[in-house]
Scaffold this motif. Structure first.
Motif, PDB file in Angstrom:
ATOM      1  N   UNK A 146      22.550  31.549  27.514  1.00 10.84           N
ATOM      2  CA  UNK A 146      23.799  31.858  28.189  1.00 10.84           C
ATOM      3  C   UNK A 146      24.877  31.974  27.116  1.00 10.84           C
ATOM      4  N   UNK A 147      25.963  32.725  27.372  1.00 15.83           N
ATOM      5  CA  UNK A 147      26.948  32.988  26.307  1.00 15.83           C
ATOM      6  C   UNK A 147      27.661  31.756  25.796  1.00 15.83           C
ATOM      7  N   UNK A 148      27.807  30.732  26.635  1.00 21.27           N
ATOM      8  CA  UNK A 148      28.359  29.468  26.162  1.00 21.27           C
ATOM      9  C   UNK A 148      27.624  28.348  26.882  1.00 21.27           C
ATOM     10  N   UNK A 149      27.651  27.152  26.305  1.00 19.87           N
ATOM     11  CA  UNK A 149      26.859  26.080  26.904  1.00 19.87           C
ATOM     12  C   UNK A 149      27.579  25.378  28.045  1.00 19.87           C
ATOM     13  N   UNK A 161       0.835  -1.201   0.000  1.00 25.09           N
ATOM     14  CA  UNK A 161       0.000   0.000   0.000  1.00 25.09           C
ATOM     15  C   UNK A 161       0.873   1.254   0.000  1.00 25.09           C
ATOM     16  N   UNK A 162       0.423   2.289  -0.697  1.00 23.00           N
ATOM     17  CA  UNK A 162       1.060   3.595  -0.557  1.00 23.00           C
ATOM     18  C   UNK A 162       0.736   4.145   0.819  1.00 23.00           C
ATOM     19  N   UNK A 163       1.670   4.882   1.418  1.00 26.68           N
ATOM     20  CA  UNK A 163       1.428   5.495   2.722  1.00 26.68           C
ATOM     21  C   UNK A 163       1.982   6.916   2.751  1.00 26.68           C
ATOM     22  N   UNK A 164       1.447   7.752   3.622  1.00 23.68           N
ATOM     23  CA  UNK A 164       1.988   9.111   3.759  1.00 23.68           C
ATOM     24  C   UNK A 164       3.443   9.082   4.228  1.00 23.68           C
ATOM     25  N   UNK A 165       4.177  10.117   3.882  1.00 18.08           N
ATOM     26  CA  UNK A 165       5.549  10.271   4.362  1.00 18.08           C
ATOM     27  C   UNK A 165       5.829  11.767   4.406  1.00 18.08           C
ATOM     28  N   UNK A 166       7.075  12.200   4.335  1.00 17.72           N
ATOM     29  CA  UNK A 166       7.389  13.626   4.407  1.00 17.72           C
ATOM     30  C   UNK A 166       8.581  13.927   3.512  1.00 17.72           C
ATOM     31  N   UNK A 167       8.621  15.135   2.997  1.00 22.76           N
ATOM     32  CA  UNK A 167       9.682  15.592   2.091  1.00 22.76           C
ATOM     33  C   UNK A 167      10.118  16.992   2.501  1.00 22.76           C
ATOM     34  N   UNK A 168      11.390  17.303   2.250  1.00 20.74           N
ATOM     35  CA  UNK A 168      11.840  18.659   2.542  1.00 20.74           C
ATOM     36  C   UNK A 168      13.326  18.813   2.322  1.00 20.74           C
ATOM     37  N   UNK A 169      13.973  19.481   3.267  1.00 15.89           N
ATOM     38  CA  UNK A 169      15.379  19.845   3.147  1.00 15.89           C
ATOM     39  C   UNK A 169      16.064  19.637   4.493  1.00 15.89           C
ATOM     40  N   UNK A 170      17.384  19.760   4.487  1.00 18.20           N
ATOM     41  CA  UNK A 170      18.167  19.906   5.718  1.00 18.20           C
ATOM     42  C   UNK A 170      18.468  21.379   5.888  1.00 18.20           C
ATOM     43  N   UNK A 171      18.337  21.890   7.097  1.00 23.54           N
ATOM     44  CA  UNK A 171      18.754  23.261   7.385  1.00 23.54           C
ATOM     45  C   UNK A 171      19.969  23.196   8.295  1.00 23.54           C
ATOM     46  N   UNK A 172      20.971  24.015   7.990  1.00 23.98           N
ATOM     47  CA  UNK A 172      22.224  23.998   8.742  1.00 23.98           C
ATOM     48  C   UNK A 172      22.479  25.372   9.357  1.00 23.98           C
ATOM     49  N   UNK A 173      22.710  25.379  10.665  1.00 28.85           N
ATOM     50  CA  UNK A 173      22.998  26.596  11.430  1.00 28.85           C
ATOM     51  C   UNK A 173      24.338  26.453  12.142  1.00 28.85           C
ATOM     52  N   UNK A 174      24.928  27.568  12.581  1.00 27.11           N
ATOM     53  CA  UNK A 174      26.013  27.458  13.548  1.00 27.11           C
ATOM     54  C   UNK A 174      25.458  26.865  14.847  1.00 27.11           C
ATOM     55  N   UNK A 175      26.119  25.879  15.410  1.00 31.63           N
ATOM     56  CA  UNK A 175      25.637  25.279  16.651  1.00 31.63           C
ATOM     57  C   UNK A 175      25.554  26.317  17.767  1.00 31.63           C
ATOM     58  N   UNK A 176      26.451  27.285  17.742  1.00 35.49           N
ATOM     59  CA  UNK A 176      26.454  28.306  18.794  1.00 35.49           C
ATOM     60  C   UNK A 176      25.144  29.092  18.809  1.00 35.49           C
ATOM     61  N   UNK A 177      24.568  29.351  17.637  1.00 35.40           N
ATOM     62  CA  UNK A 177      23.292  30.067  17.593  1.00 35.40           C
ATOM     63  C   UNK A 177      22.201  29.273  18.292  1.00 35.40           C
ATOM     64  N   UNK A 178      22.151  27.967  18.042  1.00 37.57           N
ATOM     65  CA  UNK A 178      21.130  27.119  18.673  1.00 37.57           C
ATOM     66  C   UNK A 178      21.382  27.026  20.176  1.00 37.57           C
TER      67      UNK A 178
END
Length: 529
Positions: free
Chosen positions: A298-301, A274-291
């Motif tokens: 806090x200024x550093x983790x 059977x066909x089933x739902x799934x998902x499509x898109x992209x990868x987004x990449x950020x500086x880890x420091x921003x996250x």
């Protein structure tokens, strides 16, 4: 709620600052003090759960521990599992696929007195590394050995996250303990979001395989299934690419979500899928420091782990609502090429155990429902064909190599082609492309709405400090292989037990492993031992 091992222990729960919680001595003293004890008054402190609580002004770490004033039970330390020799067992089960579903199905079959024969189209976990290097450096995709195919499955060289919400499908702690017994860090028994890391998981996978073989089971690499042995609606084995026939009392099909040739084989042989739902898109990449800064404020983790996020937004395009959500977020990680055939570009994420990369990446994907697919032309393979179209278009627009199409996130929101791109963790390299051309107008608009919403939740998220890389298309199987709810056997083809992500019944390492165990138990119930 007390642990079964905590009957003679005092249970303590408290919140500590990160610097205290991640310092072993300071943590020990704080837990003893919370129990009203001094150092030397407890025989053992067993840390049972650790999680970061970042909801307040400053992040805290929540700890739960059992304090034993006398010797703790031996069961606390393992080994927890032994595997008897099944080399002369009366019953055999053929397991197609050596990912987590297949390997854990094999180990559970051994416990139940059934001899497993595991066949894997790809290479063993060590040899497989050369094919991964060829993708990254030479842009060469081996259709049988890549980031998706090979010993350990897609999770081995993609991330190793062990968090699951599928707690009703099996015993999560049992799966984690099996992993620890085979070399995983004991921290996975403690952390709220356990993670082994792609640098350490290969050795664990090899140890799991060794346990199967030492107990009398077989694991065969470079063994692709090309046909099925069917007699009167009963599956009694498979035919390999070399023409060899392998037979067994039952077949567990645990091929993973990217084994498109298996779906095509089932469809060609008239086996119900059977066909089933799934998902499509992209990868987004950020500086880890921003996250880190956004999540921990806090200024550093400091000693805290690299921060992650989970985001979701309901979008509306052409009067159709669809969810857009983060998927397989990899803090301190890398984007990797996950194509399974030449002529397509697919990306995924991975993180090493220390999660110490400068980059954070996550899939950002939109739900694809059945009514979004061309079911009239392609029937149950409609989602598979949709995936292929977008992956092949991504490859063509990026120059017909494993370089990936990419666009700065702020430019994507403005529908502006990026004049230059950022440094990236994606080794094959990026090519600036208007991602609308890759994704199509509807999917691109859904992602734009999602990203705009996420930018309001995380400061700096939806700007040109980030870039999107395409395509994230292997989120889950676009096909479901149906099975009876109680017996787990295919409703038409007897002897077939669809299993794991590839059959549409799991969504990660732990849930796939639990489903593998359930299928082994189902085989035992049907064929005996």
């Amino acid at each position: 709620m007390s642990s079964p091992l905590a009957s003679s222990a005092q249970e303590i729960e408290l919140l500590l600052p990160p610097e205290q919680a991640y310092d072993e001595l300071a943590r020990y003293e704080a837990l003893l003090a919370a129990a009203g004890l001094r150092p030397g008054q407890a025989d053992f402190v067993h840390l049972r759960k650790r999680s970061v609580d970042a909801r307040g002004r400053q992040p805290l770490v929540r700890l739960r521990a059992d304090i034993y004033r006398q010797a703790p039970p031996a069961e606390l330390f393992g080994p927890w599992f032994t595997f008897a020799d099944v080399s002369q067992a009366r019953r055999t089960v053929l397991i197609v696929g050596a990912g987590p579903a297949g390997l854990f199905a094999a180990l559970r079959a051994i416990e139940l007195g059934i001899r497993p024969i595991v066949v894997e189209r790809g290479k063993d976990v060590r040899t497989r590394r050369r094919d991964l290097a060829a993708i990254n450096k030479e842009h060469l995709v081996n259709p049988d050995s890549n980031y998706c195919f090979g010993e350990g499955g897609a999770g081995t060289y993609s991330d190793g996250k062990l968090y699951t919400r599928a707690t009703k499908r099996g015993d999560v702690q049992r799966i984690l303990r099996l992993l620890v017994q085979h070399g995983a860090t004991p921290d996975i028994l403690v952390d709220a979001h356990p993670h082994i890391g792609t640098n350490k998981l290969p050795a664990v996978v090899a140890a799991l395989r060794d346990s199967v073989r030492e107990a009398g089971g077989q694991v065969l690499f470079g063994t692709r299934v090309d046909d099925l042995l069917i007699t009167e609606n009963r599956l009694h084995g498979v035919v390999t690419a070399t023409g060899e026939e392998l037979t067994a009392d039952a077949v567990i099909l645990a091929t993973g979500h990217s084994a498109r040739d298996i779906y095509e084989l089932l469809h060609r042989r008239g086996v119900l899928i059977e066909a089933k739902p799934f998902a499509l898109g992209v990868r987004v990449e950020h500086p880890q420091q921003l996250i880190d800064q956004a999540q921990y404020r806090r200024p550093d983790r400091g000693p805290l782990p690299a921060a992650s996020y989970a985001l979701v937004h309901q979008t509306q395009v052409d009067n159709e609502q669809r969810g857009v959500f983060s998927f397989c977020m990899c803090p301190g990680g890398f984007i990797v090429p996950a194509a399974t055939a030449p002529g397509e570009v697919v990306v995924n994420g991975m993180s090493p155990s220390r999660r110490d990369s400068r980059f954070a990446n996550s899939g950002i994907v939109a739900a694809v429902e059945l009514r979004d697919m061309d079911l009239r032309q392609h029937g149950p393979l409609a989602g598979l064909h949709l995936q292929q179209q977008i992956e092949q278009r991504a490859c063509q627009l990026a120059g017909n190599s494993q370089k990936a199409p990419a666009q700065l996130l702020g430019d994507f929101l403005k529908k502006k082609t990026s004049s230059q791109l950022l440094e990236t963790s994606y080794q094959p390299g990026l090519v600036s492309v208007a991602m609308d051309e890759v994704l199509g107008a509807t999917l691109a608009e859904r992602l734009r709405q999602g990203f705009a919403n996420f930018g309001r939740k995380i400061p700096g998220y939806a700007t040109n400090v980030a870039q999107i890389v395409g395509v994230e298309s292997r989120t889950s199987s676009p096909v479901r292989i149906p099975r009876d709810r109680d017996t787990l056997e295919h409703p038409v083809l007897r002897g077939l037990f669809p299993c794991g992500e590839g059959a549409g019944y799991a969504g990660g390492i732990v849930s796939a492993a639990m489903d593998g165990e359930r299928c082994a138990e189902a085989v035992r119930a049907v064929v005996g031992a």
